[in-house]
Write a protein that holds these residues in place. Sequence first.
Motif, short mmCIF file in Angstrom:
data_model
loop_
_atom_site.label_atom_id
_atom_site.label_comp_id
_atom_site.label_asym_id
_atom_site.label_seq_id
_atom_site.Cartn_x
_atom_site.Cartn_y
_atom_site.Cartn_z
N GLY A 136 0.81 -1.21 0.00
CA GLY A 136 0.00 0.00 0.00
C GLY A 136 0.84 1.26 0.00
O GLY A 136 0.31 2.36 -0.06
N VAL A 137 2.15 1.10 0.07
CA VAL A 137 3.08 2.24 0.05
C VAL A 137 3.90 2.19 -1.23
O VAL A 137 3.82 1.23 -1.99
CB VAL A 137 4.01 2.21 1.29
N GLU A 138 4.70 3.17 -1.47
CA GLU A 138 5.54 3.20 -2.67
C GLU A 138 6.42 1.95 -2.72
O GLU A 138 7.12 1.64 -1.77
CB GLU A 138 6.42 4.45 -2.68
N CYS A 139 6.32 1.21 -3.81
CA CYS A 139 7.05 -0.04 -3.92
C CYS A 139 7.04 -0.51 -5.36
O CYS A 139 6.33 0.03 -6.20
CB CYS A 139 6.39 -1.10 -3.04
N THR A 140 7.83 -1.53 -5.62
CA THR A 140 7.81 -2.20 -6.92
C THR A 140 7.29 -3.62 -6.71
O THR A 140 7.36 -4.15 -5.59
CB THR A 140 9.22 -2.28 -7.54
N PRO A 141 6.80 -4.27 -7.75
CA PRO A 141 6.35 -5.66 -7.59
C PRO A 141 7.44 -6.57 -7.02
O PRO A 141 7.17 -7.41 -6.17
CB PRO A 141 5.94 -6.06 -9.00
N ASP A 142 8.68 -6.42 -7.46
CA ASP A 142 9.77 -7.26 -6.94
C ASP A 142 9.96 -7.05 -5.44
O ASP A 142 10.21 -8.02 -4.70
CB ASP A 142 11.08 -6.97 -7.67
N VAL A 196 2.61 -11.66 -7.68
CA VAL A 196 2.44 -12.49 -6.49
C VAL A 196 1.70 -13.78 -6.81
O VAL A 196 2.05 -14.85 -6.29
CB VAL A 196 1.70 -11.70 -5.39
N LEU A 197 0.70 -13.71 -7.66
CA LEU A 197 -0.07 -14.92 -7.97
C LEU A 197 0.76 -15.88 -8.80
O LEU A 197 1.40 -15.48 -9.77
CB LEU A 197 -1.34 -14.57 -8.72
#
Length: 127
Positions: free
Chosen positions: A55-61, A95-96
């Motif tokens: 829910g915060v600034e991030c990348t999928p990795d 993630v899936l």
Amino acid sequence: MAAEIAHCQQALTAIAGTPPRWYRSVVGMTNPFVAPALKQWQLTRVGWSARGFDGVECTPDQVVDRITRDLVPGSIVLLHEGAAHGHNLAIIEAVLPGGAGPWPARRSAGLTPGRCPAQAGISSGSR
């Protein structure tokens, strides 16, 4: 609190034809007024055991790395939708299992939804 839980139980039972068995508190928070209502409706409170702080600034990795370090068989993974960073769809795909992200490589190393990283010989920092 009891009235809200009762109303939700009745509405969800009417829709699904069977009453829910699990309850997850909003934002995972609870208070002393929740337990009696859960007992009355025979609900089991559930939370999450692995979270990616998506829910915060991030990348999928980054999200996948955060989640996999906490995975064990039976884990409940917390994911969000609609965060301002706009990466939610890419995160869910990553993630899936079978998604476009790093899971296929991890799956080939033995990591599956029913198998934790330690069982597959994957350390929390590996890719």
